[in-house]
Design a protein around this motif. Structure first.
Motif, PDB file in Angstrom:
ATOM      1  N   GLU A 174      17.773 -35.960  11.828  1.00 24.15           N
ATOM      2  CA  GLU A 174      17.982 -35.290  13.118  1.00 24.15           C
ATOM      3  C   GLU A 174      16.792 -35.520  14.044  1.00 24.15           C
ATOM      4  O   GLU A 174      16.953 -35.836  15.228  1.00 24.15           O
TER       5      GLU A 174
ATOM      6  N   CYS B  94      16.606 -39.435  14.943  1.00 25.90           N
ATOM      7  CA  CYS B  94      17.656 -39.819  15.900  1.00 25.90           C
ATOM      8  C   CYS B  94      17.419 -39.174  17.262  1.00 25.90           C
ATOM      9  O   CYS B  94      17.653 -39.801  18.303  1.00 25.90           O
ATOM     10  N   SER B  95      16.966 -37.929  17.267  1.00 24.38           N
ATOM     11  CA  SER B  95      16.686 -37.246  18.538  1.00 24.38           C
ATOM     12  C   SER B  95      15.600 -37.986  19.305  1.00 24.38           C
ATOM     13  O   SER B  95      15.718 -38.218  20.521  1.00 24.38           O
TER      14      SER B  95
ATOM     15  N   VAL C 108      24.732 -36.152  25.474  1.00 23.35           N
ATOM     16  CA  VAL C 108      24.742 -36.848  24.182  1.00 23.35           C
ATOM     17  C   VAL C 108      24.567 -35.841  23.042  1.00 23.35           C
ATOM     18  O   VAL C 108      25.214 -35.946  21.995  1.00 23.35           O
ATOM     19  N   CYS C 109      23.705 -34.841  23.244  1.00 22.84           N
ATOM     20  CA  CYS C 109      23.505 -33.808  22.218  1.00 22.84           C
ATOM     21  C   CYS C 109      24.793 -33.027  21.970  1.00 22.84           C
ATOM     22  O   CYS C 109      25.151 -32.735  20.819  1.00 22.84           O
TER      23      CYS C 109
ATOM     24  N   PHE D 176      27.162 -35.150  19.924  1.00 31.10           N
ATOM     25  CA  PHE D 176      26.812 -35.145  18.503  1.00 31.10           C
ATOM     26  C   PHE D 176      27.189 -33.823  17.852  1.00 31.10           C
ATOM     27  O   PHE D 176      27.635 -33.793  16.691  1.00 31.10           O
ATOM     28  N   GLU D 177      27.004 -32.729  18.577  1.00 23.20           N
ATOM     29  CA  GLU D 177      27.375 -31.414  18.051  1.00 23.20           C
ATOM     30  C   GLU D 177      28.877 -31.346  17.779  1.00 23.20           C
ATOM     31  O   GLU D 177      29.322 -30.803  16.766  1.00 23.20           O
TER      32      GLU D 177
ATOM     33  N   MET E 143      30.842 -33.931  17.147  1.00 22.04           N
ATOM     34  CA  MET E 143      31.147 -34.792  16.012  1.00 22.04           C
ATOM     35  C   MET E 143      30.762 -34.125  14.696  1.00 22.04           C
ATOM     36  O   MET E 143      31.424 -34.306  13.675  1.00 22.04           O
ATOM     37  N   GLN E 144      29.685 -33.325  14.719  1.00 24.37           N
ATOM     38  CA  GLN E 144      29.298 -32.606  13.513  1.00 24.37           C
ATOM     39  C   GLN E 144      30.343 -31.548  13.160  1.00 24.37           C
ATOM     40  O   GLN E 144      30.708 -31.372  11.988  1.00 24.37           O
TER      41      GLN E 144
ATOM     42  N   ILE F 208      29.920 -36.578  11.313  1.00 25.79           N
ATOM     43  CA  ILE F 208      28.521 -36.857  10.992  1.00 25.79           C
ATOM     44  C   ILE F 208      27.910 -35.601  10.373  1.00 25.79           C
ATOM     45  O   ILE F 208      28.377 -34.486  10.650  1.00 25.79           O
TER      46      ILE F 208
ATOM     47  N   ALA G  66      23.427 -32.825  13.805  1.00 24.39           N
ATOM     48  CA  ALA G  66      23.491 -32.903  15.267  1.00 24.39           C
ATOM     49  C   ALA G  66      22.137 -33.360  15.781  1.00 24.39           C
ATOM     50  O   ALA G  66      21.303 -33.852  15.015  1.00 24.39           O
ATOM     51  N   LEU G  67      21.899 -33.202  17.072  1.00 28.10           N
ATOM     52  CA  LEU G  67      20.622 -33.559  17.669  1.00 28.10           C
ATOM     53  C   LEU G  67      19.944 -32.312  18.217  1.00 28.10           C
ATOM     54  O   LEU G  67      20.587 -31.301  18.480  1.00 28.10           O
TER      55      LEU G  67
END
Length: 456
Positions: A198, A201-202, A240-241, A244-245, A247-248, A253, A256-257
């Motif tokens: 995390e 990637c962040s 983008v965050c 990712f949230e 998708m989590q 995935i 998240a970020l």
């Protein structure tokens, strides 16, 4: 929509008015914003009239968090970090990690005594939040009293680096705490691999977005277009965050970020690639105060005062957090200063100047309230309540303690000290009392430091 617009209007009006009151009594504006939010929020007057003025305004908190992180990143110019030297870096890590350790241990003891009051995930996260300081409150005192010396010279870079270290500690701690609270199996993946991924990637995504922003000045020369580009950078980072949230949540995935880390890295990459970055940030700073004012007011509205009646023992948690965070900051600083063989005054007084806490801590707590939802909402609410109460207390006494420490270190000239009698702190610890003419006044620079305070 009407309710949301009315809530924004009322919050801005009261926020604007409270700045005058805060200036009169010599307190930071953020203290007034939190109090306004508490008074008109859903646990204050909103509960009496049955209306939540801030319903639907969570997006403002998200946007404000992005600009807080971006502003922190802009302070990390490589040339400046090289000038800081190893002393400030070592002291920063020592005091930040010591504060985390002390708070974690204290709250885990409370958990052992009263498991229903303080859970293990809450203790872990509060330890991470303990790392954060308040650069704006510190800078306000330094400017107001024209402090100069070895303690001041070490203090400024430490508070600048501190929040970056805190964000990394928070990213790891919150991931571990969420895994524990959600009932997931505690494995090497959940407590080490995914948190580290995390962070990596962040930072990587933030660096990419910051690099894209650095290209903009080549094609857009006007101040307005460059300001728009900076705002787009923050919005893109947050978008983008959120992606990712999502998708989590779908299970695509495993992590998240971190909003704050992505935006911080975007700002850091941008400022190191483009010399025009400070000028572009000036344009951004002209419109962000209104967003940040709303953020602090909304944050204050999340302080659930009823929790004190339902769980009065939570007051013990707040007191423990405040005391042991100060213990960690003070002795962690002393350890770092001893290791680096810093000046004796740095060992004795620097730790006290790191007690203030405000915006970044509130941002961390807000991220927790967003992450811990549903069955875990009580954890998020408890973290917000403890953090908000602590910030209110720190903002009341923190600047006073910072002034006292710098005066004792002999870094505030007698003519710059306020009060009916001026005291000059000498290097050897003696105090010389000097008469003060009745006409002497010390102007508060708090209102002139609005942009710096909002970065806090």
């Amino acid at each position: 929509m009407i309710n949301s617009l009315l809530g924004i209007a009322i919050a801005l009006i009261l926020g604007l008015l409270v700045t005058r009151l805060m200036k009169l009594i010599g307190l930071p504006n953020v203290t007034g914003y939190l109090i306004v939010g508490l008074v008109i929020g859903p646990y204050g007057l909103g509960k009496l009239v049955g209306v939540n003025l801030f319903d639907g305004l969570k997006i403002i908190s998200t946007v404000a968090l992005g600009f807080i992180g971006f502003s922190i990143g802009v302070e990390f110019k490589l040339s400046h970090i090289k000038e800081i030297g190893k002393n400030a870096i070592v002291i920063t890590f020592c005091q930040a990690l010591a504060a985390t350790l002390c708070v974690d241990l204290a709250l885990l003891v409370i958990h052992w005594i009263a498991p229903d009051v303080m859970t293990t995930p809450e203790a872990i996260i509060m330890g991470a939040i303990a790392t954060a300081t308040a650069p704006a409150a510190t800078l306000m005192v330094v400017r107001q009293y024209k402090a100069k010396g070895v303690v001041t010279g070490t203090l400024l870079p430490v508070v600048a680096l501190d929040d970056a270290v805190g964000l990394i500690v928070f990213a790891i701690s919150s991931s571990i705490a969420f895994s524990m609270a959600s009932g997931e199996a505690i494995t090497v993946l959940s407590i080490l691999v995914w948190p580290l991924l995390e962070i990596i990637c962040s930072l990587a995504i933030g660096a990419g977005i910051g690099a894209l922003l650095s290209v903009v000045p080549r094609f857009f020369k006007s101040r307005d277009n460059r300001t728009i580009a900076t705002i787009i950078c923050v919005f893109l980072s947050l978008g983008v965050c959120i992606l990712f949230e999502h998708m989590q949540e779908k299970g695509w995935i495993p992590f998240a970020l971190s909003d704050l880390l992505v935006c911080m890295m975007a700002g850091a990459m941008f400022v190191n690639l483009r010399k025009e970055a400070p000028q572009m940030m000036e344009g951004t700073d002209r419109w962000t105060p209104v967003v940040l004012m709303l953020f602090f007011i909304i944050s204050g509205a999340e302080l659930d005062v009823m929790m004190f009646f339902e769980k009065p023992i939570i007051i013990i948690c707040i007191v423990a957090y405040i005391i042991f965070r100060c213990v960690g900051k003070y002795f962690g600083t002393m350890l770092g200063a001893t290791v680096t063989k810093s000046d004796p005054n740095v060992r004795k007084y620097l730790g006290i100047t790191l007690f203030p806490q405000a915006g970044v801590a509130i941002g961390m707590a807000t991220m927790c309230s967003k992450k811990f939802t549903g069955d875990l909402a009580e954890i998020g609410q408890s973290i917000v309540t403890i953090t908000m109460c602590a910030v209110l207390i720190y903002e009341l006494v923190g600047p006073v303690l910072t002034k006292w420490s710098l005066a004792r270190a002999g870094e505030i000239a007698p003519e710059n000290l306020g009060g009916r009698r001026k005291k000059r702190a000498l290097a050897d610890g003696a105090v010389e009392t000097l008469p003060e003419p009745s006409t002497d006044t010390v102007e508060t620079v708090q209102s002139a430091d609005t942009s710096s305070e909002n970065k806090d």
